[in-house]
Design a protein around this motif. Structure first.
Motif: not given
Length: 115
Positions: A40-42, A78-80, A84-89
């Motif tokens: 994501y940072s890249r 994209g941030y939102l 959400n993706k990180l929460g799922e992980l």
């Protein structure tokens, strides 16, 4: 007495195995989270660099503001999505870390039936 010692040793061995399995699941989950954050940072950095080039090459201030607005909107969306993706992980990691203990800890298996 020997049976009690053997039972205690078997219980200890099972707990150690469950702890190792849990730690392995947490490690894998954290590696996936770190890889996702790096990706994501890249992507965000590349997108920012491209937007900066577009703003610099804009023919008017209005066009530069339009480019910046579009970038800001995309960045926010994209941030939102990333949150959400990180929460799922994180949830998946927690579930995987808990699995080895499910059958070994009757205390955490919910209310006892027919007590």
């Amino acid at each position: 007495m020997t049976n009690t010692v053997e039972t205690f040793q078997a219980f200890g061995k099972e707990q150690i195995e469950a702890s190792v399995a849990s730690a392995t699941a947490v490690t894998k989950g954290l590696q996936a989270i770190a890889a996702e954050c790096a990706d994501y940072s890249r992507k965000t950095f590349e997108q920012g660099a491209q937007t900066f080039e577009k703003v610099i090459s804009a023919n008017s201030i209005e066009k530069a503001f339009e480019i910046q607005q579009a970038y800001t909107r995309e960045l926010y969306e994209g941030y939102l999505g990333q949150v959400n993706k990180l929460g799922e992980l994180y949830m998946a990691t927690a579930k995987e870390a808990y699995k080895p203990f499910e059958s070994r800890l009757p205390l955490f298996n919910g209310p006892a039936k027919n007590r």
